[in-house]
Design an enzyme around this catalytic site. Sequence first.
Site, PDB file in Angstrom:
ATOM      1  N   ASN A  12     -33.111  80.565  47.438  1.00 37.62           N
ATOM      2  CA  ASN A  12     -31.967  81.417  47.767  1.00 37.62           C
ATOM      3  C   ASN A  12     -32.199  82.847  47.300  1.00 37.62           C
ATOM      4  O   ASN A  12     -31.798  83.807  47.965  1.00 37.62           O
ATOM      5  CB  ASN A  12     -30.696  80.870  47.106  1.00 37.62           C
ATOM      6  CG  ASN A  12     -30.272  79.540  47.697  1.00 37.62           C
ATOM      7  OD1 ASN A  12     -29.793  79.485  48.812  1.00 37.62           O
ATOM      8  ND2 ASN A  12     -30.485  78.468  46.947  1.00 37.62           N
ATOM      9  N   ALA A  19     -28.554  83.208  40.672  1.00 39.57           N
ATOM     10  CA  ALA A  19     -29.486  83.015  39.569  1.00 39.57           C
ATOM     11  C   ALA A  19     -30.289  84.265  39.228  1.00 39.57           C
ATOM     12  O   ALA A  19     -31.157  84.217  38.362  1.00 39.57           O
ATOM     13  CB  ALA A  19     -30.445  81.882  39.934  1.00 39.57           C
ATOM     14  N   HIS A  68     -38.064  83.901  37.771  1.00 40.06           N
ATOM     15  CA  HIS A  68     -38.062  84.815  38.921  1.00 40.06           C
ATOM     16  C   HIS A  68     -38.601  86.158  38.421  1.00 40.06           C
ATOM     17  O   HIS A  68     -38.109  86.680  37.413  1.00 40.06           O
ATOM     18  CB  HIS A  68     -36.651  85.034  39.463  1.00 40.06           C
ATOM     19  CG  HIS A  68     -35.960  83.770  39.879  1.00 40.06           C
ATOM     20  ND1 HIS A  68     -36.339  83.032  40.970  1.00 40.06           N
ATOM     21  CD2 HIS A  68     -34.904  83.121  39.337  1.00 40.06           C
ATOM     22  CE1 HIS A  68     -35.550  81.979  41.089  1.00 40.06           C
ATOM     23  NE2 HIS A  68     -34.677  81.999  40.096  1.00 40.06           N
TER      24      HIS A  68
HETATM   25  N1  LIG Z   1     -27.589  81.788  45.287  1.00 39.49           N
HETATM   26  C1  LIG Z   1     -28.189  81.237  44.256  1.00 39.49           C
HETATM   27  O1  LIG Z   1     -28.727  81.910  43.359  1.00 39.49           O
HETATM   28  C2  LIG Z   1     -28.223  79.734  44.147  1.00 39.49           C
HETATM   29  C3  LIG Z   1     -28.664  79.142  42.962  1.00 39.49           C
HETATM   30  C4  LIG Z   1     -28.677  77.766  42.874  1.00 39.49           C
HETATM   31  C5  LIG Z   1     -28.274  76.996  43.954  1.00 39.49           C
HETATM   32  N2  LIG Z   1     -27.873  77.603  45.104  1.00 39.49           N
HETATM   33  C6  LIG Z   1     -27.448  76.811  46.285  1.00 39.49           C
HETATM   34  O2  LIG Z   1     -26.103  76.398  46.117  1.00 39.49           O
HETATM   35  C7  LIG Z   1     -25.894  75.160  46.814  1.00 39.49           C
HETATM   36  C8  LIG Z   1     -25.251  74.140  45.868  1.00 39.49           C
HETATM   37  O3  LIG Z   1     -26.118  73.893  44.783  1.00 39.49           O
HETATM   38  P1  LIG Z   1     -25.837  72.702  43.745  1.00 39.49           P
HETATM   39  O4  LIG Z   1     -26.917  72.765  42.733  1.00 39.49           O
HETATM   40  O5  LIG Z   1     -24.415  72.724  43.299  1.00 39.49           O
HETATM   41  O6  LIG Z   1     -26.066  71.419  44.689  1.00 39.49           O
HETATM   42  P2  LIG Z   1     -25.709  69.900  44.369  1.00 39.49           P
HETATM   43  O7  LIG Z   1     -26.649  69.083  45.189  1.00 39.49           O
HETATM   44  O8  LIG Z   1     -25.620  69.661  42.917  1.00 39.49           O
HETATM   45  O9  LIG Z   1     -24.237  69.745  44.991  1.00 39.49           O
HETATM   46  C9  LIG Z   1     -23.987  69.805  46.369  1.00 39.49           C
HETATM   47  C10 LIG Z   1     -22.590  69.267  46.632  1.00 39.49           C
HETATM   48  O10 LIG Z   1     -22.306  69.385  48.023  1.00 39.49           O
HETATM   49  C11 LIG Z   1     -21.550  68.252  48.411  1.00 39.49           C
HETATM   50  N3  LIG Z   1     -21.591  67.991  49.851  1.00 39.49           N
HETATM   51  C12 LIG Z   1     -22.549  67.370  50.568  1.00 39.49           C
HETATM   52  N4  LIG Z   1     -22.181  67.304  51.876  1.00 39.49           N
HETATM   53  C13 LIG Z   1     -20.969  67.881  51.957  1.00 39.49           C
HETATM   54  C14 LIG Z   1     -20.074  68.115  53.035  1.00 39.49           C
HETATM   55  N5  LIG Z   1     -20.346  67.717  54.282  1.00 39.49           N
HETATM   56  N6  LIG Z   1     -18.926  68.766  52.784  1.00 39.49           N
HETATM   57  C15 LIG Z   1     -18.647  69.165  51.525  1.00 39.49           C
HETATM   58  N7  LIG Z   1     -19.451  68.977  50.466  1.00 39.49           N
HETATM   59  C16 LIG Z   1     -20.610  68.341  50.690  1.00 39.49           C
HETATM   60  C17 LIG Z   1     -22.182  67.106  47.608  1.00 39.49           C
HETATM   61  O11 LIG Z   1     -21.286  66.024  47.518  1.00 39.49           O
HETATM   62  C18 LIG Z   1     -22.395  67.782  46.266  1.00 39.49           C
HETATM   63  O12 LIG Z   1     -21.223  67.667  45.505  1.00 39.49           O
HETATM   64  C19 LIG Z   1     -27.284  74.720  47.322  1.00 39.49           C
HETATM   65  O13 LIG Z   1     -27.433  75.113  48.674  1.00 39.49           O
HETATM   66  C20 LIG Z   1     -28.236  75.519  46.462  1.00 39.49           C
HETATM   67  O14 LIG Z   1     -29.468  75.774  47.119  1.00 39.49           O
HETATM   68  C21 LIG Z   1     -27.823  78.944  45.199  1.00 39.49           C
END
Ligand SMILES: NC(=O)c1ccc[n+]([C@@H]2O[C@H](COP(=O)([O-])OP(=O)(O)OC[C@H]3O[C@@H](n4cnc5c(N)ncnc54)[C@H](O)[C@@H]3O)[C@@H](O)[C@H]2O)c1
Length: 274
Positions: free
Chosen positions: A195, A126, A225
């Site tokens: 993150n 992001a 941010h």
């Molecule tokens: N790096 C960045 O800039 C940034 C930005 C946004 C989000 N993120 C991170 O990315 C990750 C995903 O974000 P999101 O918004 O898609 O989350 P989300 O909650 O929309 O989706 C998470 C997914 O993980 C799945 N899941 C749960 N347990 C699982 C398991 N044991 N095995 C496999 N899949 C499983 C869920 O079913 C769901 O589909 C989060 O950790 C979030 O903090 C990072």
Amino acid sequence: MSATHVPEGDSGSRDLRIAVLGKGAIGGPVAAAIKAGHVTGARLVAVVDSQGVTTPDDSPISLGELNRRADLVVEAAGQKVLAEIGPRVIAEGLDLLVLSIGAMADENLRRTLSSGPGRLYLSTGAIGGLDLLRAVADAGTLEQVTIATTKQPRTLLQDWMDDEQRAAILDSSGRTEVLRSTPQRVATAFPKSANVAMAVATAADDSAKVEAVVYADPTCTVTTHELSVRSSTGNYWFQIKNLPSPDNPATSSLVPFAVLRALQDLAGRRETLI
Ligand SMILES: NC(=O)c1ccc[n+]([C@@H]2O[C@H](COP(=O)([O-])OP(=O)(O)OC[C@H]3O[C@@H](n4cnc5c(N)ncnc54)[C@H](O)[C@@H]3O)[C@@H](O)[C@H]2O)c1
């Protein structure tokens, strides 16, 4: 196996074989775009969610099978899942693109994920400005960095908060500081929202020079941010205002596109900015 490796006996196909871990706000659109052929030179081989592992034609397979089916795993499932599955992915020689970078606050996990033979990639997700910050860090001129994140109060509520802390966040009438600390502490305290703090700490290559701040603001319609960099080669200030994803207000809607951009580079784009 590196992302550009051509597996032996793979009938000459040079496609980067990608498995996506998580089917939410990031994993869902990323998997759909790869499946639809929007990443040239890449192929979706599996999607993993809490129900199990499925191939693009919805056949169930075991997690163990990823080893021979994929070259790269995109983690978009959360810190806990990354800690459970990431070490095995790397140890089996698959490359891993991590979204849940906040998990890098755990030094043991970071060391394990960086120890190969698979390569560890951390998504810029992001936030922007990390390319410039890395150059400043490498120049040895970095003095101080602040990464301040402002989000909707309800996205910042955490299980570890007591009623008083939760009420203070929910009742805030304007921008209210929730936590100011090291990037590690902030990323651990807000695992789904900070993150970027660990992304900045990684680019700065020296957490001691990085301060992370989290603000709650009920009036904000976008996640903001602000990255401030002070160095003897220049001073920089970036402001990023991201619209939240309609599927998950803690995630910015741009993030899947940052992932797809990275995947296109890894799949062998002929011209790229590095
Ligand atoms: N790096 C960045 O800039 C940034 C930005 C946004 C989000 N993120 C991170 O990315 C990750 C995903 O974000 P999101 O918004 O898609 O989350 P989300 O909650 O929309 O989706 C998470 C997914 O993980 C799945 N899941 C749960 N347990 C699982 C398991 N044991 N095995 C496999 N899949 C499983 C869920 O079913 C769901 O589909 C989060 O950790 C979030 O903090 C990072």
